[in-house]
Design a protein around this motif. Structure first.
Motif, PDB file in Angstrom:
ATOM      1  N   SER A  14       0.829  -1.215   0.000  1.00 28.79           N
ATOM      2  CA  SER A  14       0.000   0.000   0.000  1.00 28.79           C
ATOM      3  C   SER A  14       0.860   1.260   0.000  1.00 28.79           C
ATOM      4  CB  SER A  14      -0.966  -0.005   1.181  1.00 28.79           C
ATOM      5  OG  SER A  14      -0.259   0.063   2.395  1.00 28.79           O
ATOM      6  N   PHE A  15       2.014   1.202   0.654  1.00 25.01           N
ATOM      7  CA  PHE A  15       2.925   2.354   0.666  1.00 25.01           C
ATOM      8  C   PHE A  15       3.385   2.680  -0.750  1.00 25.01           C
ATOM      9  CE2 PHE A  15       7.362   3.835   0.798  1.00 25.01           C
ATOM     10  CZ  PHE A  15       7.190   5.029   1.478  1.00 25.01           C
ATOM     11  N   TYR A  16       3.858   1.681  -1.490  1.00 26.39           N
ATOM     12  CA  TYR A  16       4.353   1.923  -2.838  1.00 26.39           C
ATOM     13  C   TYR A  16       3.228   2.216  -3.823  1.00 26.39           C
ATOM     14  CZ  TYR A  16       9.025   0.780  -1.317  1.00 26.39           C
ATOM     15  OH  TYR A  16      10.231   0.817  -0.683  1.00 26.39           O
ATOM     16  N   MET A  17       2.066   1.618  -3.609  1.00 28.08           N
ATOM     17  CA  MET A  17       0.914   1.940  -4.463  1.00 28.08           C
ATOM     18  C   MET A  17       0.503   3.390  -4.272  1.00 28.08           C
ATOM     19  SD  MET A  17      -1.287  -1.555  -4.063  1.00 28.08           S
ATOM     20  CE  MET A  17      -2.751  -0.944  -4.836  1.00 28.08           C
ATOM     21  N   ARG A  18       0.583   3.854  -3.039  1.00 32.33           N
ATOM     22  CA  ARG A  18       0.240   5.250  -2.748  1.00 32.33           C
ATOM     23  C   ARG A  18       1.207   6.204  -3.442  1.00 32.33           C
ATOM     24  NH1 ARG A  18      -0.508   4.461   2.400  1.00 32.33           N
ATOM     25  NH2 ARG A  18       1.586   5.033   3.033  1.00 32.33           N
ATOM     26  N   LYS A  19       2.488   5.846  -3.480  1.00 30.31           N
ATOM     27  CA  LYS A  19       3.477   6.696  -4.156  1.00 30.31           C
ATOM     28  C   LYS A  19       3.207   6.793  -5.654  1.00 30.31           C
ATOM     29  CE  LYS A  19       7.407   6.654  -1.125  1.00 30.31           C
ATOM     30  NZ  LYS A  19       7.855   8.014  -1.039  1.00 30.31           N
ATOM     31  N   VAL A  20       2.865   5.658  -6.267  1.00 32.89           N
ATOM     32  CA  VAL A  20       2.574   5.650  -7.705  1.00 32.89           C
ATOM     33  C   VAL A  20       1.311   6.465  -7.986  1.00 32.89           C
ATOM     34  CG1 VAL A  20       1.931   4.177  -9.651  1.00 32.89           C
ATOM     35  CG2 VAL A  20       3.780   3.481  -8.136  1.00 32.89           C
ATOM     36  N   LYS A  21       0.270   6.279  -7.178  1.00 35.91           N
ATOM     37  CA  LYS A  21      -0.975   7.029  -7.358  1.00 35.91           C
ATOM     38  C   LYS A  21      -0.748   8.524  -7.163  1.00 35.91           C
ATOM     39  CE  LYS A  21      -4.114   3.400  -5.873  1.00 35.91           C
ATOM     40  NZ  LYS A  21      -4.974   2.942  -4.773  1.00 35.91           N
ATOM     41  N   PHE A  22       0.055   8.888  -6.178  1.00 35.90           N
ATOM     42  CA  PHE A  22       0.331  10.297  -5.901  1.00 35.90           C
ATOM     43  C   PHE A  22       1.026  10.955  -7.097  1.00 35.90           C
ATOM     44  CE2 PHE A  22       3.278  13.554  -4.293  1.00 35.90           C
ATOM     45  CZ  PHE A  22       2.361  14.430  -3.733  1.00 35.90           C
ATOM     46  N   THR A  23       2.025  10.270  -7.647  1.00 37.95           N
ATOM     47  CA  THR A  23       2.740  10.824  -8.794  1.00 37.95           C
ATOM     48  C   THR A  23       1.812  10.956  -9.994  1.00 37.95           C
ATOM     49  OG1 THR A  23       4.772   9.805  -7.997  1.00 37.95           O
ATOM     50  CG2 THR A  23       4.756  10.518 -10.280  1.00 37.95           C
ATOM     51  N   GLU A  24       0.994   9.938 -10.217  1.00 37.29           N
ATOM     52  CA  GLU A  24       0.061   9.976 -11.341  1.00 37.29           C
ATOM     53  C   GLU A  24      -0.940  11.112 -11.182  1.00 37.29           C
ATOM     54  OE1 GLU A  24      -3.744   9.215 -13.309  1.00 37.29           O
ATOM     55  OE2 GLU A  24      -3.421   8.745 -11.203  1.00 37.29           O
ATOM     56  N   ILE A  75       0.142   8.128 -18.923  1.00 39.93           N
ATOM     57  CA  ILE A  75       0.566   8.121 -17.521  1.00 39.93           C
ATOM     58  C   ILE A  75      -0.488   7.438 -16.655  1.00 39.93           C
ATOM     59  CG2 ILE A  75       0.953   9.634 -15.531  1.00 39.93           C
ATOM     60  CD1 ILE A  75       2.461  11.492 -17.490  1.00 39.93           C
ATOM     61  N   GLY A  76      -1.758   7.695 -16.945  1.00 43.15           N
ATOM     62  CA  GLY A  76      -2.830   7.012 -16.216  1.00 43.15           C
ATOM     63  C   GLY A  76      -2.788   5.511 -16.418  1.00 43.15           C
ATOM     64  N   ASN A  77      -2.507   5.085 -17.657  1.00 39.49           N
ATOM     65  CA  ASN A  77      -2.420   3.646 -17.938  1.00 39.49           C
ATOM     66  C   ASN A  77      -1.227   3.008 -17.237  1.00 39.49           C
ATOM     67  OD1 ASN A  77      -4.691   3.729 -19.516  1.00 39.49           O
ATOM     68  ND2 ASN A  77      -3.571   3.901 -21.444  1.00 39.49           N
ATOM     69  N   VAL A  78      -0.090   3.709 -17.231  1.00 36.49           N
ATOM     70  CA  VAL A  78       1.100   3.186 -16.546  1.00 36.49           C
ATOM     71  C   VAL A  78       0.809   3.014 -15.058  1.00 36.49           C
ATOM     72  CG1 VAL A  78       3.446   3.789 -15.823  1.00 36.49           C
ATOM     73  CG2 VAL A  78       2.806   4.009 -18.206  1.00 36.49           C
ATOM     74  N   ALA A  79       0.182   4.015 -14.455  1.00 36.14           N
ATOM     75  CA  ALA A  79      -0.130   3.936 -13.019  1.00 36.14           C
ATOM     76  C   ALA A  79      -1.086   2.782 -12.737  1.00 36.14           C
ATOM     77  CB  ALA A  79      -0.737   5.250 -12.546  1.00 36.14           C
ATOM     78  N   LYS A  80      -2.087   2.633 -13.590  1.00 40.53           N
ATOM     79  CA  LYS A  80      -3.056   1.545 -13.395  1.00 40.53           C
ATOM     80  C   LYS A  80      -2.375   0.179 -13.516  1.00 40.53           C
ATOM     81  CE  LYS A  80      -5.962   0.642 -16.604  1.00 40.53           C
ATOM     82  NZ  LYS A  80      -6.996   0.727 -17.624  1.00 40.53           N
ATOM     83  N   ASP A  81      -1.539   0.024 -14.542  1.00 42.78           N
ATOM     84  CA  ASP A  81      -0.853  -1.257 -14.754  1.00 42.78           C
ATOM     85  C   ASP A  81       0.089  -1.600 -13.608  1.00 42.78           C
ATOM     86  OD1 ASP A  81      -2.186  -1.493 -17.148  1.00 42.78           O
ATOM     87  OD2 ASP A  81      -0.488  -0.829 -18.375  1.00 42.78           O
ATOM     88  N   TYR A  82       0.868  -0.620 -13.178  1.00 43.97           N
ATOM     89  CA  TYR A  82       1.837  -0.906 -12.123  1.00 43.97           C
ATOM     90  C   TYR A  82       1.182  -1.073 -10.761  1.00 43.97           C
ATOM     91  CZ  TYR A  82       5.990  -0.812 -14.954  1.00 43.97           C
ATOM     92  OH  TYR A  82       6.953  -1.160 -15.850  1.00 43.97           O
ATOM     93  N   LEU A  98       9.148  -2.241  -8.686  1.00 47.39           N
ATOM     94  CA  LEU A  98       7.961  -1.917  -9.478  1.00 47.39           C
ATOM     95  C   LEU A  98       7.631  -0.432  -9.381  1.00 47.39           C
ATOM     96  CD1 LEU A  98       5.722  -5.009  -8.725  1.00 47.39           C
ATOM     97  CD2 LEU A  98       6.644  -4.353 -10.943  1.00 47.39           C
ATOM     98  N   LYS A  99       7.745   0.118  -8.181  1.00 43.13           N
ATOM     99  CA  LYS A  99       7.502   1.558  -8.019  1.00 43.13           C
ATOM    100  C   LYS A  99       8.511   2.356  -8.817  1.00 43.13           C
ATOM    101  CE  LYS A  99       9.555   3.812  -5.218  1.00 43.13           C
ATOM    102  NZ  LYS A  99      10.540   4.873  -4.921  1.00 43.13           N
ATOM    103  N   ARG A 100       9.749   1.943  -8.762  1.00 44.75           N
ATOM    104  CA  ARG A 100      10.815   2.632  -9.483  1.00 44.75           C
ATOM    105  C   ARG A 100      10.588   2.576 -10.992  1.00 44.75           C
ATOM    106  NH1 ARG A 100      16.977   0.846  -9.687  1.00 44.75           N
ATOM    107  NH2 ARG A 100      17.840   2.767 -10.491  1.00 44.75           N
ATOM    108  N   ALA A 101      10.159   1.428 -11.475  1.00 43.10           N
ATOM    109  CA  ALA A 101       9.876   1.274 -12.905  1.00 43.10           C
ATOM    110  C   ALA A 101       8.688   2.147 -13.321  1.00 43.10           C
ATOM    111  CB  ALA A 101       9.605  -0.189 -13.227  1.00 43.10           C
ATOM    112  N   ALA A 102       7.653   2.199 -12.478  1.00 44.87           N
ATOM    113  CA  ALA A 102       6.473   3.006 -12.795  1.00 44.87           C
ATOM    114  C   ALA A 102       6.832   4.489 -12.871  1.00 44.87           C
ATOM    115  CB  ALA A 102       5.390   2.775 -11.745  1.00 44.87           C
ATOM    116  N   LEU A 103       7.563   4.976 -11.871  1.00 48.02           N
ATOM    117  CA  LEU A 103       7.933   6.394 -11.872  1.00 48.02           C
ATOM    118  C   LEU A 103       8.880   6.695 -13.023  1.00 48.02           C
ATOM    119  CD1 LEU A 103       8.366   7.218  -8.075  1.00 48.02           C
ATOM    120  CD2 LEU A 103       6.337   7.316  -9.488  1.00 48.02           C
ATOM    121  N   GLY A 104       9.756   5.765 -13.353  1.00 49.12           N
ATOM    122  CA  GLY A 104      10.660   5.961 -14.476  1.00 49.12           C
ATOM    123  C   GLY A 104       9.920   6.061 -15.792  1.00 49.12           C
TER     124      GLY A 104
END
Length: 153
Positions: A14-24, A75-82, A98-104
């Motif tokens: 949930s921590f890393y999912m939150r980071k990806v969602k926040f960036t998106e 970007i929305g699709n990348v966030a959803k997939d990751y 996975l978080k690193r790949a998504a943000l990259g």
């Protein structure tokens, strides 16, 4: 010895999912703001549409806005997939990668929009300057016709 404290994998996910969602959501908010700041050529007065076509090349303008809109969707699709992949992350290391790949990937998408963003920034600056010029010309035309019609003014 003290036993090291490990977090539960659900908390890590949930921590890393939150980071990806926040960036998106941040990128989505910024790109939506950029798209909202520029008028659609179809929605403005034909005079201004022709003027924008002459000054900025309507096709290039629409292409730049379209690329920004496409980047927003990518970007929305990348966030959803990751986020879907992060749900099944089985270790801290895998979730972090996975978080690193998504943000990259999100940053790469934004980096590719550099030329479109630079073009739109030039248009924005020029529009701000040209609105004053057009307003001045319109006012002088209107006041000029009034002056000729009624010499006492």
């Amino acid at each position: 010895w003290r036993k090291p404290k490990y977090y539960q994998i659900s908390r890590i996910r949930s921590f890393y999912m939150r980071k990806v969602k926040f960036t998106e959501s941040n990128l989505n908010e910024k790109l939506t703001g950029i798209l909202g700041d520029f008028p659609k050529i179809e929605d403005i007065h034909p005079f201004y549409a022709d003027l924008m076509n002459i000054l900025y090349d309507k096709d290039h303008y629409k292409l730049a806005l379209g690329q920004i809109n496409m980047a927003k969707h990518l970007i929305g699709n990348v966030a959803k997939d990751y986020n879907r992949l992060l749900k099944f992350g089985d270790s801290l290391y895998r979730c972090k990668q996975l978080k690193r790949a998504a943000l990259g990937r999100m940053c790469t998408i934004m980096k590719r929009q550099n030329s479109s963003l630079l073009y739109l920034e030039q248009v924005r600056q020029h529009l701000a300057d040209s609105h004053l010029l057009i307003l001045t010309l319109e006012l002088s035309c209107f006041s000029g016709s009034q002056m000729w019609a009624n010499p006492r003014l």
